[in-house]
Design a protein around this motif. Sequence first.
Motif, PDB file in Angstrom:
ATOM      1  N   LEU A 171      27.293  73.107  65.706  1.00 13.65           N
ATOM      2  CA  LEU A 171      27.642  73.412  64.324  1.00 13.65           C
ATOM      3  C   LEU A 171      29.115  73.807  64.295  1.00 13.65           C
ATOM      4  N   HIS A 172      29.503  74.563  65.300  1.00 15.51           N
ATOM      5  CA  HIS A 172      30.908  74.921  65.480  1.00 15.51           C
ATOM      6  C   HIS A 172      31.459  74.134  66.657  1.00 15.51           C
ATOM      7  N   SER A 173      32.380  73.250  66.332  1.00 16.97           N
ATOM      8  CA  SER A 173      32.775  72.229  67.298  1.00 16.97           C
ATOM      9  C   SER A 173      33.452  72.793  68.541  1.00 16.97           C
ATOM     10  N   GLY A 174      34.093  73.924  68.400  1.00 18.61           N
ATOM     11  CA  GLY A 174      34.725  74.508  69.576  1.00 18.61           C
ATOM     12  C   GLY A 174      33.711  75.108  70.537  1.00 18.61           C
ATOM     13  N   GLU A 175      32.489  75.267  70.078  1.00 19.04           N
ATOM     14  CA  GLU A 175      31.436  75.863  70.907  1.00 19.04           C
ATOM     15  C   GLU A 175      30.691  74.702  71.556  1.00 19.04           C
ATOM     16  N   VAL A 176      31.249  74.278  72.702  1.00 17.57           N
ATOM     17  CA  VAL A 176      30.919  72.936  73.200  1.00 17.57           C
ATOM     18  C   VAL A 176      29.642  72.848  74.025  1.00 17.57           C
ATOM     19  N   LEU A 281      22.546  77.220  67.629  1.00 19.95           N
ATOM     20  CA  LEU A 281      23.063  77.662  68.930  1.00 19.95           C
ATOM     21  C   LEU A 281      24.588  77.724  68.871  1.00 19.95           C
ATOM     22  N   HIS A 282      25.086  78.936  68.949  1.00 15.70           N
ATOM     23  CA  HIS A 282      26.538  79.165  68.928  1.00 15.70           C
ATOM     24  C   HIS A 282      26.971  79.667  70.298  1.00 15.70           C
ATOM     25  N   GLN A 283      28.265  79.792  70.449  1.00 16.91           N
ATOM     26  CA  GLN A 283      28.718  80.527  71.627  1.00 16.91           C
ATOM     27  C   GLN A 283      29.892  81.405  71.270  1.00 16.91           C
TER      28      GLN A 283
HETATM   29 ZN   LIG Z   1      29.489  79.448  66.103  1.00 19.15          ZN
END
Ligand SMILES: [Zn+2]
Length: 964
Positions: A171-176, A281-283
């Motif tokens: 969902l957040h592209s930097g959180e690969v 799922l984020h990081q």
């Molecule tokens: Zn995120």
Amino acid sequence: MSQWRRPARLLAVLALLVVGSGAGIIAQSTGNKAVVDDPDFARAVKEWTTRPEFSSPLVDHLPKVAGIPSPKDVLGHHIGEPKKLTYYSDTLKYYRALAAATPRVKMQTIGKSNEGRELAIVYVGSDESIRNLETYRGYLGQLADPRKLTDAQAQEVIAKAKPIYFFSGGLHSGEVGPPEMLMELAYRLATEDSPLIKQIRDQLIVAILPVADPDGRDRNVDWYYKYGINETEGRTTGAGVPYWGKYVFHDDNRDINYSQVEMKALLDWYLQWHPPIMHDLHQAQTLLYTFSGQAPQNPNLDPILYGELPAMANFEMSQMTKYGMPGVWTHGFVDMWSPGYLAFMSSNHNGMIRMYEIQGTSGANTTKVRLGNPNGTGANGVGGPATTGRGGAPSGAGPGADPAAAAAGRGSQATRDWFRPLPATGEFDWSLRNNTNYGETGVLTALQYTSSFPKIILENFYIKTKNSIETGRKETVAGYVIPSGQRDMTRVERLINLLRLQGIEIGRATAEVKLQEGTFPAGSFVIKRDQPYSRLAKTLLEKQVYPDPNLRTYDDASWTMGLMSHAEVKEITDKKVLDLAVEPVKETEIHLAGTLTGTGSMVAVAHNGSNNMITLRYRLKDLKVQAVEKEFKQGDVTFPAGSFVVSGETARVKGEVEKLGLTAVALSSAPQVAMHDLDLPKLAIYSIWGNTQEVGWVRYALDRFEVPYDLILKERVKKGDLKGAYDVIVLPNQGGSGKRVVFDIENRGQPIAYKKSDEFKNLGMYGESDDITGGMGLEGVAEFEKFVKSGGLLVTLGAASFFPTEFGLAPKVDAARPSQQFYAPGPIIDAEILKPEHPIFYGYDRKTVPVRYGNGPLLSVQTNANPFEGPPLTPPPPAQSILMRYPGGDEHVLSGLMRGANEIRNRAAIVDEPSGKGRVIIFAGNPCYRWQNFGEFNMLFNTLLNFNDIKTEAPKSAGTAPAQ
Ligand SMILES: [Zn+2]
């Protein structure tokens, strides 16, 4: 040594305890195929896992099955290999190959991304579940609207149904990491024959959204291979990729009105499939944070949910702690207030939002994490590099801000607490495979819990839905009426469509409605609360009453749709509303056609504040369109100041007026009032490189309303002659300070290019640069000054308004910041219009209007007061250039939270400052925020349409008024 150091022998014992005998350790059989583990996988994972405790018995092995491709068979490497990230097309290629090889996996296309990439859902389950997917979808559909079921029938459905457990990655592209992990998860769920995996496969259907923002994914993978792969410690390059998706970064997780096509596609899918659990799922956090819905909690949601969330989080925390994995924690991070997070679509519809934050890496590089020790000395908080890229800092309340964490009692991540039984401490290397191990162990544990209690999950889903219908009958608020006959019905249309988008049932009154709250005309829209999504309707339409002003919130404190839209929405307590005769609105999208009456060669179109006025102007760009400067009447239609008079092509004008929902009358001659031509501005939107998201929201709104513009960056500004190319330049909210607008991304000695090439096809979109660092600098400021002095109109929004005030483009206007105690996470407050005749307020008919407080500068305007005269005896009038101001104080907070509301008392909200031949219009707030505050959009649109018709000038002398 550390108590969690786990002897190898214990590991095997734990595996037995957890999943019964032989969890993926010995050869097993699945039907006719022999399942053996892949020794190459076990060896590689062991090598890439930086410490033994960073793995678990659930993920240290992987079956090898003839005929079913593992990720390595398609991608060429196991998941988690250092320095390897997967492009989106390869991700889909893998799932497609997997689906083709096993009846346990199925893929479904659900739409297209902004840049045309296929959006897909991957289902994994037993052969039987996947074969009968439609049947299982039907069961969940019945539970999602149980009005036709008795309790006994519902129990029968529950007995046959299976929960769908939904995961999204990327969902957040930097959180690969998660998009990589999910491929291995799908393969494992389809192939492994351990008792745990069999239980999950038999009891549940797992649905995976491989990458929620695929456009951003590919841009990030490009950026990683171009720059990130060579970084050794942290982000030595000094910048992340300037764009993720086409318009937004993190805000795809705050898109409360589902404006972005990717989010809307998922919502449409949700309303077809009704997964009781959705898990993003984020990081970001150390080492795995599992969301449990901490305070402030949205009180409309079912109390059962607030029991379910910590139950699952605690199970994951205790299981992973049992495996010896440090740093798994819950509580103390994200709260349960704003309903705008993506997976919240499930909670909003009586299901369950879940969320992880997993320790990230810098791309796929192994990087150092530095934490304090358990005694509280040493580094605090999260170590390691930023993983989200510059410009990615979420706006609003500032989730990245550690004060929020401190206020929430999170403390140091290295400290033991009741919600963090086994903290990670010290300094260690962290790899992409560690990230995979944590994420996959977590989700398998979540699936273990869900597959152990599938009937309870389903029963809770059913009861929560049933409760939603019943509480709607019992609670004080029984419904909402959105009256027809409002001055501008286009905003009503938008509001209705945004509610319908989320599945809320709406009816139209078949006759005049008389309720305690008033009498409303036939055709008024009625939302009864005895419906499955009654809680959501209330959440979206009510005024947010913040439960505890001492609590901070992760995002916005308010979103009340009627206030945001400037539309009348009546809260109804009269229970009679539940029995009103209504015609159900069946369409997912209604259209309220506009009208053109009369005959003549000219058409007057009433400016009643519709955002569609600017669309009409652009659709008729080849025609002469004027704006009246004073109100006039034609028959029984009132045309307020700002109304259009269009000459020629009446039939075509009629078609557009009807499509756009406007009110028009044909005239045989021009009205006898002053008019000015509505020339179309040559428009540019300026963006820095380091913060493109808020600019993206303005670009999005302009695109939706069909307003053409150039997106310009420092490269264009430095070329000069801005006035030759543009009439108006808008600086959307960005940068956070004047200095950031001017100097932008720090140059660390090497240029950073953002350009398309054969190798990196996803870069260079929405602007291109040989070096995105350094900002426009003072030479750029000089070009902006020339632009204004030679007749240009510069418009700045929110934090970008620090730029003209601090860099001398509006010398009389000062910008300050509120005190440390001030806290305003996006409340809706009153604003007072001081110059109602100014074109910026065309279409506004009230003196006081609700606006979203945007946390821009506290503006003050110097007047020509003689500094030697001393303070005035009476309070002076506001400076002439102030068009709108905030009355301030708690009594003017309409929804949400503003702590320290006195600090903004009588502060300027909009200033119109002439300068040379041009002018600067400075908005302290943000009139174009996240596709939400539609009621304010026209202040920006009117500015654009009347760019060369604004005649106010600062008076030569304004008496003795000091700063406001
Ligand atoms: Zn995120």
